[in-house]
Design a protein around this motif. Sequence first.
Motif, PDB file in Angstrom:
ATOM      1  N   MET A  52      75.223  45.596 107.993  1.00 32.45           N
ATOM      2  CA  MET A  52      73.801  45.573 108.342  1.00 32.45           C
ATOM      3  C   MET A  52      73.602  45.255 109.824  1.00 32.45           C
ATOM      4  O   MET A  52      72.802  45.907 110.507  1.00 32.45           O
ATOM      5  CB  MET A  52      73.078  44.554 107.471  1.00 32.45           C
ATOM      6  CG  MET A  52      73.045  44.896 105.995  1.00 32.45           C
ATOM      7  SD  MET A  52      72.224  43.642 105.000  1.00 32.45           S
ATOM      8  CE  MET A  52      70.581  43.652 105.704  1.00 32.45           C
ATOM      9  N   ILE A  56      72.184  48.035 112.701  1.00 34.16           N
ATOM     10  CA  ILE A  56      70.973  47.851 113.497  1.00 34.16           C
ATOM     11  C   ILE A  56      71.253  48.156 114.973  1.00 34.16           C
ATOM     12  O   ILE A  56      70.429  48.771 115.661  1.00 34.16           O
ATOM     13  CB  ILE A  56      70.432  46.423 113.325  1.00 34.16           C
ATOM     14  CG1 ILE A  56      69.885  46.237 111.907  1.00 34.16           C
ATOM     15  CG2 ILE A  56      69.351  46.109 114.343  1.00 34.16           C
ATOM     16  CD1 ILE A  56      69.427  44.846 111.601  1.00 34.16           C
ATOM     17  N   ILE A  60      69.234  51.038 116.984  1.00 35.20           N
ATOM     18  CA  ILE A  60      68.457  50.747 118.195  1.00 35.20           C
ATOM     19  C   ILE A  60      68.779  51.766 119.286  1.00 35.20           C
ATOM     20  O   ILE A  60      67.893  52.337 119.920  1.00 35.20           O
ATOM     21  CB  ILE A  60      68.745  49.315 118.680  1.00 35.20           C
ATOM     22  CG1 ILE A  60      68.190  48.290 117.695  1.00 35.20           C
ATOM     23  CG2 ILE A  60      68.145  49.092 120.060  1.00 35.20           C
ATOM     24  CD1 ILE A  60      68.583  46.868 118.030  1.00 35.20           C
ATOM     25  N   CYS A 327      72.340  38.675 117.932  1.00 34.49           N
ATOM     26  CA  CYS A 327      71.101  38.062 117.456  1.00 34.49           C
ATOM     27  C   CYS A 327      70.809  36.755 118.179  1.00 34.49           C
ATOM     28  O   CYS A 327      69.650  36.410 118.421  1.00 34.49           O
ATOM     29  CB  CYS A 327      71.195  37.837 115.946  1.00 34.49           C
ATOM     30  SG  CYS A 327      69.667  37.287 115.172  1.00 34.49           S
ATOM     31  N   ALA A 336      64.350  43.884 117.126  1.00 34.10           N
ATOM     32  CA  ALA A 336      64.681  45.066 116.343  1.00 34.10           C
ATOM     33  C   ALA A 336      65.019  44.700 114.902  1.00 34.10           C
ATOM     34  O   ALA A 336      64.679  45.432 113.968  1.00 34.10           O
ATOM     35  CB  ALA A 336      65.851  45.816 116.983  1.00 34.10           C
ATOM     36  N   CYS A 337      65.672  43.560 114.718  1.00 35.33           N
ATOM     37  CA  CYS A 337      65.969  43.104 113.354  1.00 35.33           C
ATOM     38  C   CYS A 337      64.683  42.867 112.576  1.00 35.33           C
ATOM     39  O   CYS A 337      64.588  43.205 111.386  1.00 35.33           O
ATOM     40  CB  CYS A 337      66.803  41.825 113.399  1.00 35.33           C
ATOM     41  SG  CYS A 337      68.488  42.065 114.001  1.00 35.33           S
ATOM     42  N   PHE A 340      63.170  46.309 111.547  1.00 38.31           N
ATOM     43  CA  PHE A 340      63.828  46.988 110.438  1.00 38.31           C
ATOM     44  C   PHE A 340      63.743  46.199 109.138  1.00 38.31           C
ATOM     45  O   PHE A 340      63.968  46.750 108.063  1.00 38.31           O
ATOM     46  CB  PHE A 340      65.302  47.239 110.777  1.00 38.31           C
ATOM     47  CG  PHE A 340      65.501  48.288 111.821  1.00 38.31           C
ATOM     48  CD1 PHE A 340      65.206  49.617 111.569  1.00 38.31           C
ATOM     49  CD2 PHE A 340      65.988  47.949 113.080  1.00 38.31           C
ATOM     50  CE1 PHE A 340      65.385  50.582 112.533  1.00 38.31           C
ATOM     51  CE2 PHE A 340      66.177  48.918 114.054  1.00 38.31           C
ATOM     52  CZ  PHE A 340      65.874  50.240 113.780  1.00 38.31           C
TER      53      PHE A 340
END
Length: 374
Positions: A52, A56, A60, A327, A336-337, A340
């Motif tokens: 995951m 991402i 992106i 992160c 962005a996390c 989504f």
Amino acid sequence: MTTCNSSSLDLCVLQEPNVTEMLPDRYALVMPITLRVVLATVMIFMITIGFMGNAIVCLIVYQKPAMRSAINLLLATLAFSDIMLSLLCMPFTAVTVVSADWRFGGEFCRVSVMLYWFFVLEGVSILLIISVDRFLIIVQRQDKLTPHRAKVMIGASWMLSFFVSLPTVVGWTVVEVPTRPPQCVLGYSESMADRGYMVLLAVAVFFVPFSVMLYSYLCILNTVRRNTLRIHNHAESLCLNQVSKLGLTGLQRPPQVNVDMSFKTRAFTTILILFIGFSVCWMPHTVVSLLAVFSSSFYFSPTFYPVSVGALWLSYLKTVFNPIIYCWRIRKFREACLEFMPKTCRIFPRIPGRSRRRIRPSNIYMCGETQSAV
């Protein structure tokens, strides 16, 4: 003693007299079934997080053309190699750890070894390219890596990684079906060709990249330190000039100098953390792999299985390590996390924050009476 059965998928299985018969009972004592289930469960969690998080990163870069810079293309390639490693290697290792037996056939055993080293070599190659690029930008002040050149280097790294990992699948090296290790590996061999190939893998995967990246980051740290001192000295001289122009007496305290260099060093610090994670995750696995090929006493010892499981688990941890660092260190990745993530899964609602203007680099030299630097 080595026994080869040409009728069984042309695989050579290394055995030692009076040892292999004792392996199941011995490893049942060393690795209880409860511990093996726990390790496999943790690996499944690692597969989920690694897939995951790295997906991402790829999304992106794919969906936002503005993010397709040279460094972002390299990071997306690194994330893609970690995704492939998570999906094509880790599930079979988790099953083998639980069952203590390889259930996927001898031919796929060779393929799994080839895929493992293929994606690992690709990830290490991308980290090496990023490190050299940071060295050229910060130390040599040469920003030569354009998106087009990055794509060419990415393609070359994929080809090089493929050809280096190819001998394991075409039968040029001895690959052991895992009765001893947690996955198909290059086991103990007295052949100089097998030992030489293992040394080549160790040098290509760890020793050369580690040496080059360590030298690059030491030079970068030295350059950043000298630039910081130069900026501080320049800011102090500007402040002293303002003090003399204002005619302040010696009894009055001169303004303090506070130079903020975080915007210059944050990106470098993130890549430096990735290098540290690479070193911690890959040094044990490299040492264990070399000892397995060169030392029969270590390979046939009862401690080999738990040690190899731990080293392999640590090497797979790198696929989870990178997204966590993104992160933690990169604000755009966190945003962005959230984009989504489904709204129903968000614990706290997203509150629009106050927009902040970027600090102009020229403002770092501004000096006033009450605040000497921005």
